[in-house]
Design a protein around this motif. Structure first.
Motif, mmCIF file in Angstrom:
data_model
loop_
_atom_site.group_PDB
_atom_site.id
_atom_site.type_symbol
_atom_site.label_atom_id
_atom_site.label_comp_id
_atom_site.label_asym_id
_atom_site.label_seq_id
_atom_site.Cartn_x
_atom_site.Cartn_y
_atom_site.Cartn_z
ATOM 1 N N TYR A 490 0.832 -1.209 0.000
ATOM 2 C CA TYR A 490 0.000 0.000 0.000
ATOM 3 C C TYR A 490 0.868 1.261 0.000
ATOM 4 C CZ TYR A 490 -3.502 3.403 1.525
ATOM 5 O OH TYR A 490 -4.327 4.504 1.622
ATOM 6 N N ASN A 494 0.982 4.285 -3.054
ATOM 7 C CA ASN A 494 0.763 5.709 -2.815
ATOM 8 C C ASN A 494 2.041 6.536 -2.885
ATOM 9 O OD1 ASN A 494 -2.001 5.301 -2.373
ATOM 10 N ND2 ASN A 494 -1.645 4.804 -0.214
ATOM 11 N N ARG A 549 -5.284 6.878 -9.992
ATOM 12 C CA ARG A 549 -4.450 6.319 -8.921
ATOM 13 C C ARG A 549 -5.129 6.475 -7.553
ATOM 14 N NH1 ARG A 549 1.617 8.427 -10.771
ATOM 15 N NH2 ARG A 549 1.774 7.066 -12.625
ATOM 16 N N SER A 553 -5.994 3.403 -5.143
ATOM 17 C CA SER A 553 -5.548 3.360 -3.747
ATOM 18 C C SER A 553 -6.724 3.126 -2.797
ATOM 19 C CB SER A 553 -4.839 4.667 -3.389
ATOM 20 O OG SER A 553 -4.492 4.701 -2.028
#
Length: 784
Positions: A490, A494, A549, A553
């Motif tokens: 994760y 990001n 994106r 996410s």
């Protein structure tokens, strides 16, 4: 004595020979050295056989067998040496009969076949083995015995006498051995290559054998060999001390007997022994260090008076004059002593004053520093608000500023100017509200990111527990390792500033991880991954991919929060995964019509039903009253902490909310200290009035920090405070009791806890009032 001895009884006949078989009893710890070994299984000759076997060659004498304690005391001249074989035989000198060990029994055998003889077996290499055997034994039995000792087969042993071989059927009698005599045989091996004859290894520590052979001097140069059998004692010899010879170093031990000591005769009279308390006196003459004398002129003696002095009597002093002189001296001494005490007391007071002033300066500096820190903290909270309390502080400051400006405008302006100024004030207030809203959005985003990161860290944290030795043990399980991998992935998704190749690698890893499960969520994530990969291949700018994106996410975070994909997150979710549990304790907000759990509502002790949720109450507060309850919340938290330390089972402090404490502080106590009337809520604390009873709205007092510390040290509050002050506090307690007793839970606690203490307090108050009335002129109560 420790020199080991054994006696041989006197022979009964005049011409009886010296015995050839002697039995010696040894106790544990006794040692006999330089004796030849013999088998432990030997026949003991009885006393009757001794009397039935005469010997004409022996003379009647009393003999004692000596076993020397030191090897150097053995008579080496009495040893017999055979030059042809090179062997050495140890002999014992019998010329000192008092040094024999134990008790001996001399017997002779009437049966010739059972009589023993000493067999000396010469081994290859010049080694000698000496054993006592019955003369009726055959050579085959000798072979079996030596084969067992030498660990070789008996068939390969060849026994010879003077160079002639001995057959297996030959006995010692047939070889010419007399009873208690000695014979020397040779032993050899038929197969020396495979079965050589090796001598028995010597023991590192000498052990006393069971049978020994000694040589006795019978007459002149005549000697006779005697076999002595050793009987070992079953009990350990008691050590009773002894002494050692200074020249020879020989140790002599005291002998032990088996008879008990004789008890003193009973006189029939009970006796006691005690020490007296009589004072011992002693007379001793003393002499002066120097002797002096006087001498006067007399007949026959002349003494010169050239150095004599004439002494005249002075003024006579009476007893009263002497006493007055002493009194005058005592007064002078008292003056100086009291002066010294006064100076010392003044120095102590001066030092105490200096310490007090220094302490006051430090306290003032500390309070000033705390106020500055509090101002800086408030300024930082207003400039960079993060929590709900910070925004409540901003709205409270905004409302305070708006009221001050409105009052100023209403006081100075009128008509159209007043309306214009109020319009301008309204626009400024709207701008400030918008600015606060922007700060809230930024703070909410930062708070969301921090909350997500905290959740991921908790999921990836290893299991911890403390062992019995106090050490902390950490363990990673399968679920924590899975959560750690998802957290790292994760963070990579990001991450900003990645190149195209790095981004494609992250997307490939994400696709591999998500492919493990097939559902609607994973299919959407795979579709977004393929779309971003295609757009990256087409060379689309990064700014155009921010929305894609962000959506990727968000979906991946939802994937992480799913217990089916991340089992460790199930214990950290606020919403239970089971829908049946979610329906329990869910209420509807009458303002926003949202169904929320019971934790989403703020209830005071006066509330009877669920009305509005926390968010609606906060929104209403920001739009209308704009009150800041952070100070009351701080006082309540400190109160709960102190009560939990003193009384862990306290309940009342947890029933109160910020609104209830605000009523107690503002309405009952007037938002100021009961002693000094200090009105800064940041310095005020709520403590017990009677420190021995549990805190309650009718057993409390509002004081500053320093006043609260001093109040909790008071033993008797009715003696420490004035009666007027106590009555005024009781009135405030009655007001708080009448307000909070309307609450059912609080009324039950009041009836259970304070029925007896209230009566006892009123009784004490009545007694105190009576005492104060009687001693009013002499007492000075503490003023308010």
């Amino acid at each position: 004595m420790s020199e080991q001895r054994s006696e041989i009884p006197n022979l009964r006949e005049e011409k009886q020979s010296v015995p050839e078989v002697i039995t010696v009893t040894l106790e544990r710890g006794d040692h006999v050295e330089n004796l030849e070994e013999a088998p432990q299984t030997q026949s003991v000759v009885t006393q009757s056989e001794l009397e039935a076997t005469p010997d004409d060659k022996a003379e009647e004498q009393d003999c004692l067998v000596e076993v020397p304690e030191d090897q150097s005391e053995v008579d080496e001249s009495s040893e017999t040496l055979d030059p042809s074989q090179g062997q050495t035989e140890a002999q014992v000198d019998l010329r000192h009969p008092e040094d024999v060990l134990g008790q001996t029994e001399t017997t002779f055998s009437a049966d010739v076949g059972n009589s023993t003889a000493t067999v000396k077996m010469l081994l290859p290499g010049g080694h000698m083995m000496t054993v006592a055997f019955a003369i009726g034994l055959t050579a085959q039995e000798l072979k079996n015995h030596f084969a067992d000792k030498l660990k070789i087969p008996p068939d390969i042993i060849q026994v010879s006498l003077d160079g002639n071989a001995v057959t297996d059927s030959d006995t010692l009698i047939s070889l010419g051995v007399q009873p208690h005599g000695t014979i020397q045989l040779e032993m050899s091996s038929i197969d020396p290559e495979n079965h050589p004859i090796r001598p028995v290894k010597l023991q590192t520590e000498y052990n006393m054998p069971d049978v020994i052979t000694i040589r006795v001097q019978t007459d002149g140069d005549t000697y006779q060999d005697v076999v002595v059998e050793i009987e070992r004692a079953t009990q350990k010899k008691a050590f009773l001390g002894g002494y050692r010879h200074k020249v020879t170093g020989t140790e002599f031990h005291h002998s032990a007997v088996q008879t008990l000591p004789k008890r003193p005769a009973d006189k029939g009279v009970e006796t006691f022994r005690r020490d007296t308390q009589t004072v011992e006196t002693k007379s001793q003459a003393q002499q002066c260090t120097s002797t002096t004398a006087t001498q006067m002129t007399s007949i026959g003696c002349y003494m010169s008076n050239m150095e004599d002095k004439l002494i005249s009597p002075g003024q006579y002093v009476t007893a009263d004059e002497c006493l007055a002189k002493k009194l005058k001296a005592v007064v002078v001494l008292q003056v100086y002593v009291r002066r010294w005490q006064a100076k010392r007391r003044m120095n102590e007071l001066r030092c105490e004053k200096e310490r007090r002033l220094q302490w006051l300066e430090k306290e003032e500096a500390r309070k000033k520093r705390e106020r500055e820190e509090q101002k800086q903290a408030d300024l930082q909270r207003r400039m960079n608000p993060e929590t709900k309390e910070d925004f409540s502080l901003l709205y409270s400051a905004l409302e305070k500023w708006r009221r001050e400006e409105a009052d100023r405008i209403n006081a100075t302006l009128s008509g159209a100017e007043r309306k214009c100024a109020l319009y301008t004030l309204l626009n400024e207030e709207a701008q400030h509200i918008a600015s606060i809203g922007q700060h809230r959005l930024v703070a909410a985003e930062r708070s969301q990111e921090k909350a997500v990161q905290t959740l991921l860290d908790k999921c990836a944290a290893p299991k911890k527990w403390r062992a019995s030795d106090g050490k902390m043990i950490e363990m990673d399980t399968v679920s924590t390792i899975r959560a750690k991998d998802l957290r790292d992935l994760y963070a990579s998704v990001n991450m900003q500033g990645q190149s195209q190749d790095e981004r494609q690698g992250v997307l490939l890893a994400l696709k591999t991880t998500v492919k493990e499960h097939d559902c609607k969520l994973t299919r959407e994530i795979l579709e977004l991954i393929d779309r971003e990969t295609d757009l990256l291949a087409r060379g689309v700018k990064k700014t155009n991919l921010e929305g894609l994106r962000k959506r990727l996410s968000t979906l991946f975070l939802q994937y992480i929060k799913t217990p089916a994909f991340n089992p460790e997150v199930s214990s950290l979710l606020k919403v239970p995964p089971d829908s049946t549990q979610q329906r329990k304790k869910v209420y509807r907000c009458k303002s926003c019509n949202k169904y929320l759990p019971c934790t989403g509502f703020s209830l005071s002790v006066s509330s009877s039903q669920v009305a509005r949720c926390r968010q609606c109450l906060q929104l209403d507060n920001e739009a209308r009253r704009r009150e800041d309850l952070s100070l009351y919340r701080k006082i309540l938290q400190h109160l709960r902490y102190t009560e939990a330390e003193r009384h862990p089972e306290a309940k009342i402090t947890y029933l109160l909310q910020e609104q209830d404490l605000r009523y107690l502080v503002d309405i009952v106590w007037g938002a100021q200290s009961a002693l000094s009337a200090w009105d800064d809520l940041q310095d005020l604390e709520m403590v017990r009035w009677d420190r021995l009873q549990e805190w309650s709205p009718w057993n409390c007092i509002l004081l500053t920090r320093d006043e609260a510390k001093a109040h909790l040290k008071v033993e008797n509050i009715h003696q420490a405070y004035g009666s007027t002050f106590v009555r005024r506090l009781q009135h405030k307690h009655m007001l708080a009791q009448s307000y909070f007793s309307q609450i059912p839970d609080m009324a039950a606690l009041f009836s259970d806890m304070d029925s007896e203490p209230a009566a006892h307090s009123s009784l004490l108050m009545a007694e105190h009032d009576a005492t104060a009335t009687e001693t009013e002129p002499q007492t000075t109560p503490v003023q308010e």
